[in-house]
Design a protein around this motif. Sequence first.
Motif, PDB file in Angstrom:
ATOM      1  N   HIS B 148     -10.709   3.415  -5.236  1.00 57.71           N
ATOM      2  CA  HIS B 148     -10.806   4.650  -4.452  1.00 57.71           C
ATOM      3  C   HIS B 148      -9.516   5.007  -3.717  1.00 57.71           C
ATOM      4  N   ALA B 149      -9.630   6.008  -2.832  1.00 52.10           N
ATOM      5  CA  ALA B 149      -8.447   6.660  -2.255  1.00 52.10           C
ATOM      6  C   ALA B 149      -7.768   5.828  -1.175  1.00 52.10           C
ATOM      7  N   VAL B 150      -6.458   6.023  -1.044  1.00 50.45           N
ATOM      8  CA  VAL B 150      -5.709   5.449   0.074  1.00 50.45           C
ATOM      9  C   VAL B 150      -5.037   6.544   0.907  1.00 50.45           C
ATOM     10  N   LEU B 151      -5.100   7.774   0.424  1.00 53.17           N
ATOM     11  CA  LEU B 151      -4.481   8.893   1.136  1.00 53.17           C
ATOM     12  C   LEU B 151      -5.497  10.026   1.274  1.00 53.17           C
ATOM     13  N   GLY B 152      -5.533  10.655   2.460  1.00 58.73           N
ATOM     14  CA  GLY B 152      -6.290  11.897   2.627  1.00 58.73           C
ATOM     15  C   GLY B 152      -7.790  11.769   2.531  1.00 58.73           C
ATOM     16  N   ALA B 290      14.090   4.781  -2.276  1.00 60.76           N
ATOM     17  CA  ALA B 290      13.122   3.886  -1.633  1.00 60.76           C
ATOM     18  C   ALA B 290      12.677   4.452  -0.288  1.00 60.76           C
ATOM     19  N   ARG B 291      13.645   5.002   0.481  1.00 60.61           N
ATOM     20  CA  ARG B 291      13.308   5.550   1.794  1.00 60.61           C
ATOM     21  C   ARG B 291      12.393   6.774   1.652  1.00 60.61           C
ATOM     22  N   ALA B 292      12.680   7.602   0.654  1.00 59.36           N
ATOM     23  CA  ALA B 292      11.866   8.812   0.450  1.00 59.36           C
ATOM     24  C   ALA B 292      10.433   8.441   0.076  1.00 59.36           C
ATOM     25  N   VAL B 293      10.296   7.483  -0.824  1.00 57.19           N
ATOM     26  CA  VAL B 293       8.955   7.079  -1.260  1.00 57.19           C
ATOM     27  C   VAL B 293       8.182   6.481  -0.082  1.00 57.19           C
ATOM     28  N   ASP B 294       8.881   5.676   0.731  1.00 58.39           N
ATOM     29  CA  ASP B 294       8.221   5.096   1.906  1.00 58.39           C
ATOM     30  C   ASP B 294       7.788   6.169   2.896  1.00 58.39           C
ATOM     31  N   ALA B 295       8.599   7.222   3.031  1.00 59.81           N
ATOM     32  CA  ALA B 295       8.247   8.307   3.963  1.00 59.81           C
ATOM     33  C   ALA B 295       6.883   8.891   3.597  1.00 59.81           C
ATOM     34  N   GLU B 296       6.585   8.892   2.297  1.00 61.37           N
ATOM     35  CA  GLU B 296       5.280   9.421   1.865  1.00 61.37           C
ATOM     36  C   GLU B 296       4.183   8.380   2.046  1.00 61.37           C
ATOM     37  N   LEU B 297       4.441   7.176   1.537  1.00 58.77           N
ATOM     38  CA  LEU B 297       3.357   6.185   1.464  1.00 58.77           C
ATOM     39  C   LEU B 297       3.090   5.489   2.790  1.00 58.77           C
ATOM     40  N   ALA B 300      -0.317   6.110   4.136  1.00 57.62           N
ATOM     41  CA  ALA B 300      -1.506   5.598   3.446  1.00 57.62           C
ATOM     42  C   ALA B 300      -2.423   4.856   4.417  1.00 57.62           C
ATOM     43  N   GLU B 301      -3.732   5.031   4.218  1.00 56.73           N
ATOM     44  CA  GLU B 301      -4.732   4.299   4.997  1.00 56.73           C
ATOM     45  C   GLU B 301      -5.665   3.587   4.030  1.00 56.73           C
ATOM     46  N   PRO B 302      -5.206   2.440   3.531  1.00 56.05           N
ATOM     47  CA  PRO B 302      -6.015   1.748   2.531  1.00 56.05           C
ATOM     48  C   PRO B 302      -7.347   1.263   3.101  1.00 56.05           C
ATOM     49  N   LEU B 303      -8.297   1.071   2.227  1.00 58.49           N
ATOM     50  CA  LEU B 303      -9.620   0.570   2.598  1.00 58.49           C
ATOM     51  C   LEU B 303      -9.609  -0.960   2.459  1.00 58.49           C
ATOM     52  N   ARG B 304     -10.760  -1.562   2.721  1.00 58.56           N
ATOM     53  CA  ARG B 304     -10.862  -3.028   2.701  1.00 58.56           C
ATOM     54  C   ARG B 304     -10.282  -3.633   1.419  1.00 58.56           C
ATOM     55  N   ASP B 305     -10.601  -3.042   0.264  1.00 62.28           N
ATOM     56  CA  ASP B 305     -10.282  -3.694  -1.014  1.00 62.28           C
ATOM     57  C   ASP B 305      -9.278  -2.963  -1.896  1.00 62.28           C
ATOM     58  N   ASN B 306      -8.552  -1.999  -1.341  1.00 64.49           N
ATOM     59  CA  ASN B 306      -7.629  -1.316  -2.254  1.00 64.49           C
ATOM     60  C   ASN B 306      -6.204  -1.195  -1.720  1.00 64.49           C
ATOM     61  N   ALA B 307      -5.830  -2.094  -0.810  1.00 66.85           N
ATOM     62  CA  ALA B 307      -4.473  -2.038  -0.250  1.00 66.85           C
ATOM     63  C   ALA B 307      -3.416  -2.266  -1.335  1.00 66.85           C
ATOM     64  N   PHE B 308      -3.790  -2.915  -2.423  1.00 72.46           N
ATOM     65  CA  PHE B 308      -2.822  -3.168  -3.505  1.00 72.46           C
ATOM     66  C   PHE B 308      -2.261  -1.876  -4.090  1.00 72.46           C
ATOM     67  N   LYS B 309      -3.009  -0.783  -3.909  1.00 74.52           N
ATOM     68  CA  LYS B 309      -2.551   0.479  -4.509  1.00 74.52           C
ATOM     69  C   LYS B 309      -1.257   0.992  -3.882  1.00 74.52           C
ATOM     70  N   VAL B 310      -1.018   0.632  -2.624  1.00 73.89           N
ATOM     71  CA  VAL B 310       0.155   1.188  -1.942  1.00 73.89           C
ATOM     72  C   VAL B 310       1.454   0.623  -2.530  1.00 73.89           C
ATOM     73  N   PRO B 311       1.620  -0.697  -2.592  1.00 80.02           N
ATOM     74  CA  PRO B 311       2.840  -1.204  -3.249  1.00 80.02           C
ATOM     75  C   PRO B 311       2.897  -0.844  -4.731  1.00 80.02           C
ATOM     76  N   LEU B 312       1.746  -0.748  -5.379  1.00 73.40           N
ATOM     77  CA  LEU B 312       1.731  -0.364  -6.794  1.00 73.40           C
ATOM     78  C   LEU B 312       2.333   1.032  -6.956  1.00 73.40           C
ATOM     79  N   ALA B 313       1.856   1.967  -6.141  1.00 70.38           N
ATOM     80  CA  ALA B 313       2.362   3.338  -6.210  1.00 70.38           C
ATOM     81  C   ALA B 313       3.836   3.392  -5.807  1.00 70.38           C
ATOM     82  N   ARG B 314       4.205   2.601  -4.800  1.00 68.56           N
ATOM     83  CA  ARG B 314       5.596   2.592  -4.338  1.00 68.56           C
ATOM     84  C   ARG B 314       6.525   2.155  -5.470  1.00 68.56           C
TER      85      ARG B 314
END
Lengths: 196, 331
Positions: B148-152, B290-297, B300-314
């Motif tokens: 599931h979602a990590v943003l918005g 790297a700085r630009a991508v971090d400014a976006e991510l 992110a507000e990951p949930l209990r079980d999907n924090a892996f999506k943030v570094p994956l997307a980065r």
Amino acid sequence: MQHTATGTEPVTTASGVTLRVNGTAHTLDVDHRTTLLDALRERLGLTGAKKGCDHGQCGACTVLVDGRRANSCLLLAVAQDGTEITTVEGLAGDAGDGELHPLQRAFLDRDAFQCGYCTPGQLCSAVGLLAEAAAGHPSYVTPPDTGSPDGPASPGGPAGLTPAEIRERLSGNLCRCGAYPRIVEAVADTAAEAAR
Amino acid sequence: MRPVGYVRARSVEEAAAAHAGHPGARYLAGGTNLVDLMKLGVESPGTLVDVSRLPLDTVEPLPGGGLRIGATVRNSDLAAHPLVRASYPVLSQALLAGASGQLRNIATTGGNLLQRTRCPYFQDPAKPCNKREPGTGCGAREGGHRDHAVLGHSPSCIATHPSDMAVALAALGATVELHGADGARTVPVGQFHRLPGDHPERDTVIGPGELITAVVLPEAPAGLPSAYRKARDRASYAFALASVAAVLEVADGVVRQVGIAFGGLAHRPWRAERAEAALLGAAPTGENIARAVDAELDRAEPLRDNAFKVPLARNLARRVLTGLAGPAARP
Ligand SMILES: Cc1cc2nc3c(=O)[nH]c(=O)nc-3n(C[C@H](O)[C@H](O)[C@H](O)COP(=O)(O)OP(=O)(O)OC[C@H]3O[C@@H](n4cnc5c(N)ncnc54)[C@H](O)[C@@H]3O)c2cc1C
Ligand code: SF4
Ligand code: FES
Ligand code: FES
């Protein structure tokens, strides 16, 4: 039956439809909920196309619609009025001489199955795959700058169907028996033969 | 599945009239999502208005540059179109990353934009789901939500939008053409899909009975660098865990044009406006990227079980952007 869209007729839930399957026209009344897969299997007795998942997830129901591969479990029969459908039963020589389609021969030569449940879908899908490659269609693993699976040298021909290309292009067909290596070989053989 | 009426429309006007004239009408295009959801009992239309044979099946170059893609163009035909491959490789790649060869032969441009979430609670009428049945709660929030979602996301819904194509369209700045009772209007793809807020039952801003007629791509010179990259649980035929679409033009050592969007992270294709702003006019070095991508991510507000999506997307985004920047990205 003609379906008009004047927006005034009462809602009917079944219609007459003409399905052209393997060169023969069949006119039948179908409940609108009937999928092409169910119409083929239950109404026309063509049980080659298989029902694996009924949700587009396995490819066992693959047939050719106007020469393009499609999952018959997600197509409504009523919407296929006037299209040309080819099922696995229609792949072999239609002269009644029993001549197998080159892909069918290659599947036999390579022993590309165990239980055979996925095979009709694999065959129809592979027929579609070869046509798409011949038309120069790319896949997700086709390098973007080469323009075709072959690169610029021989655009569009099936010769560029590397094992990686075949695996990607056939990923919509699952095989519970895991006959994948032999299936890829059979398709590669057929592609190489066609390129000769 | 409930009994259902069926009419085949031959023109846009006929389709709109048939929709207006039948209670519970739904447009049917390829049916790869709608028929599936009817089988699952999630959708039960009164009448299907078949729009798959409308004369909206062409891809046309526009006089001022850009392309107009008809709503019934099949995903496979769009991906293979020479003009798309030459000027919008990100779109071709995104389409080819989606579904399977046989599904792409059926699926249409309009249907792809309007496909519903693959959240398993949404797809099961026995489970609570605010999107399917407002007010019943969200089964995924405390349940299985790895995909599931990590943003918005909102307290009421954490679903993602499943389309790959729409992510490329968002990065390209495409617009959707709609035909409705009040005439025609256009909406940027980036604003077409909604965030869930308190109304997750509304995926998009489309009005009742409105028909998608086309998607318009802005002008892009042949060779404009763009790419799509998708991470998933298997190599093919699976939805995105995270994906990124990007367009990046570098001139005189600085970024002249940039469009970035993420897939698999939010209720809509996530246009990365902060990352874009950080890169525009800057040198596309690895560090700046790297700085630009971090400014976006960082939002992110990951949930209990999907924090892996943030570094994956980065990592996906850094890799795609440095690839597009070419030698300029190297120190
Ligand atoms: C097993 C499987 C795997 C998949 N994997 C992926 C994937 O990896 N990536 C991905 O992006 N997609 C994937 N898909 C989804 C697929 O891309 C969509 O189902 C498809 O694009 C929908 O298009 P369609 O024409 O069949 O739409 P339909 O099912 O006909 O319609 C979908 C919705 O859009 C509405 N609609 C259709 N056309 C119009 C129009 N012109 N105007 C207004 N409303 C309209 C319909 O009323 C319906 O609500 C997958 C699907 C399956 C079954
Ligand atoms: S995430 Fe959204 S779609 Fe999934 S159960 Fe919750 S409300 Fe329903
Ligand atoms: S039965 Fe149609 S895809 Fe599985
Ligand atoms: S041979 Fe058994 S499923 Fe493929």
